[in-house]
Design an enzyme around this catalytic site. Structure first.
Site: not given
Length: 233
Positions: A63-65, A120, A150, A181-183
């Site tokens: 999770c980057l953020v 985001y 998410n 964002c990895v998602q």
């Protein structure tokens, strides 16, 4: 990340000798807010302990953020602390955070000015911008898709970044981040955007895979996913 990193490494297996297995431990988060991100990050120690029991060779914090929302430069503290958890569990392994990997991946290709796409809300995108600029990477333009749920982020079309990035102002940038964002899926778009833009294009998943391969001492190559995974860096 649970789909994109395996996809990258499966493509790599078609041309390189190494074979990979994948192991996950999950931190809970449903809405991408600063409060939920902080709760999620607090759960990362448990995850590191659980994965260390599997004696994995490298861990990726996906999770980057969450990392970036914990303060400037936090990826270094997180990676060191979580590595310590693996040592305590008797299965020492290096830890790669997607936040740190994006920074390191951009630096590896010499990118000092970038344009980024995120799913985001705008305040969280600004956190990403501030974090990157603290690391010496100037963000000249950004687009926020403003999807807070998410699960909805994970269901976005992986080819959508191909269109969204057309709206970025890429004059004077050294690279494009097609998904910070990895998602947010973007893997199918990476090479196509790079071919169109004529400059390096990467995502959080691509950068995390790159850093995992580096930590494993392997060739940083997987075909079809942009310059960072070309084996040149």
């Amino acid at each position: 990340m649970e789909t994109e990193i395996p996809a990258i490494l499966r493509a790599r297996e078609a041309v390189e000798a190494e074979r990979f297995t994948f192991h996950s431990s999950r931190m809970r988060m449903q809405h991408v807010t600063k409060e939920e991100l902080a709760k999620m990050d607090a759960d990362s120690d448990r995850c590191a302990l659980e994965l260390a029991d599997a004696r994995v060779d490298v861990l990726g914090y996906a999770c980057l953020v969450a990392i970036m929302s914990m303060g400037l430069g936090y990826h270094k503290k997180s990676e060191e602390r979580l590595h310590g958890r693996t040592v305590e569990a008797g299965g020492p392994a290096p830890v790669v955070t997607s936040a740190g990997a994006l920074v390191d991946g951009l630096k590896a290709i010499g990118a000092k000015k970038v344009a980024i796409l995120t799913p985001y809300m705008k305040p969280l995108t600004q956190l990403v911008v501030d974090y990157l600029e603290h690391e010496g990477i100037e963000v000249l333009d950004s687009i926020s898709l403003e999807v807070s749920n998410n699960l909805e982020v994970g269901l976005l079309n992986p080819l959508a970044p191909l269109e969204h990035t057309k709206k970025l102002n890429t004059a004077n940038v050294d690279a494009i981040v097609a998904s910070a964002c990895v998602q947010m899926p973007s893997l199918a778009s990476i090479q196509q955007i790079e071919d169109r833009a004529g400059m390096p294009v990467l995502s959080s998943s691509v950068a995390t895979t790159y850093m995992m391969l580096k930590k494993l001492g392997l060739k940083t190559y997987a075909p079809g996913f942009g310059s960072l995974l070309s084996g040149k860096y």
